[in-house]
Enzyme design. Structure first.
Site, PDB file in Angstrom:
ATOM      1  N   HIS A   1       9.996  89.916  35.887  1.00 17.17           N
ATOM      2  CA  HIS A   1      10.712  89.553  34.659  1.00 17.17           C
ATOM      3  C   HIS A   1       9.818  88.955  33.576  1.00 17.17           C
ATOM      4  CE1 HIS A   1      15.098  88.528  33.385  1.00 17.17           C
ATOM      5  NE2 HIS A   1      14.388  88.940  32.368  1.00 17.17           N
TER       6      HIS A   1
ATOM      7  N   TYR B   1      20.311  86.905  35.748  1.00 17.73           N
ATOM      8  CA  TYR B   1      21.548  87.131  34.987  1.00 17.73           C
ATOM      9  C   TYR B   1      22.787  86.843  35.835  1.00 17.73           C
ATOM     10  CZ  TYR B   1      18.510  90.082  31.999  1.00 17.73           C
ATOM     11  OH  TYR B   1      17.512  90.576  31.216  1.00 17.73           O
TER      12      TYR B   1
END
Length: 274
Positions: free
Chosen positions: A91, A33
């Site tokens: 993730h 991110y």
């Protein structure tokens, strides 16, 4: 704790022994991110004691192997300038079985070194979770006994009435694993849904509040996302009403309609996915 006794201070006791807020207004970050440093700066600027903020980050799917995951933990600590990270997740279940095992081992070692408090996974299907349990057993044998394989504390998935993932929810519930539900508001794409609107009208709340309440009563830790202060406040005001069992069933559908990426169904031998 029953659904009717939830409040904004309610927490879930993790398998690691630490606690996570039941409503995800801590900080959720990830290397991919690009917001780890910004989140840490916000923590320092807030004046809120570090101990009262729960910071999550994630190892990128391209780093799902031992060396890269180990390096990512140190990079996250350097990026944030923090002494520890509350929770780090893998993730996505990419990289192949051996690399997933290696990445998990790197997180286990990070916990042992005091760099990370709790560890978990994101976007794993049940077959990936079953494999992880086997990896934990193998690591216990390889590394010297019970507990040496690490403790799965948290899993994060897209979950809402149009993508309930009850198989994953049940798997986690049986093992005491906290389920974080991202995109619990379905990115606003279901506003006006007949069942959703009728419940919002009945209780005099927003459709977003109904969805957050559904997630809480399912036993999930919802992670509602908003940059608007009023909506953030509204999203936290979900403790003045409770959905009945029939209303929970009424709202949930048999659809499998994720609005985000969905790595959960990828095969165990999939080495890479874009």
């Amino acid at each position: 704790m029953t659904a009717t006794t939830f409040n904004l201070q309610s927490k879930f006791k993790l398998n690691s022994g630490y606690e996570i807020p039941l409503l995800g207004f801590g900080i959720d970050s990830a290397a991919s991110y690009g917001n780890e440093a910004g989140c840490a700066e916000s923590i320092r600027a807030s004046g809120i004691p570090r101990s009262e903020i729960f910071l999550t980050s994630k190892v990128p799917w391209k780093s799902v192997n031992y060396e890269a995951a180990k390096a990512q933990v140190d990079k996250t600590l350097a990026e944030t300038g923090l002494e520890y990270i509350d929770l780090i997740l893998l993730h996505a279940p990419y990289g192949g079985s051996g690399n997933r095992k290696g990445a998990w081992r790197a997180l286990v070692e990070a916990v042992e070194a005091g760099k990370v408090r709790s560890i978990g996974v994101s976007n794993y299907g049940v077959h990936h979770l079953d494999e992880l349990e086997q990896h934990i057993k193998e690591l216990e044998e390889e590394r010297g006994g019970r507990g040496k394989g690490g403790v799965l504390s948290v899993g994060q998935w897209e979950m809402h009435p149009w993508c309930a993932r009850n198989d994953i929810g049940e798997w986690c519930k049986k093992r005491g694993v906290a389920v974080e539900a991202y995109s619990p508001l379905v990115q606003g794409k279901r506003w006006g849904d007949k069942s959703l609107k009728s419940l919002a009208d009945k209780y005099g709340v927003s459709e977003a509040q109904v969805l957050i309440r559904w997630s809480l009563q399912k036993g999930y830790v919802p992670l509602p996302k908003s940059v608007t202060p009023k909506r953030i406040a509204d999203n936290a005001a979900v403790y003045g009403f409770s959905l009945t069992a029939d209303e929970m069933k009424q709202l949930e559908t048999d659809e499998y309609s994720p609005v985000c990426w969905d790595p959960c169904s990828t095969p165990l031998d999939n080495p890479r996915e874009a």
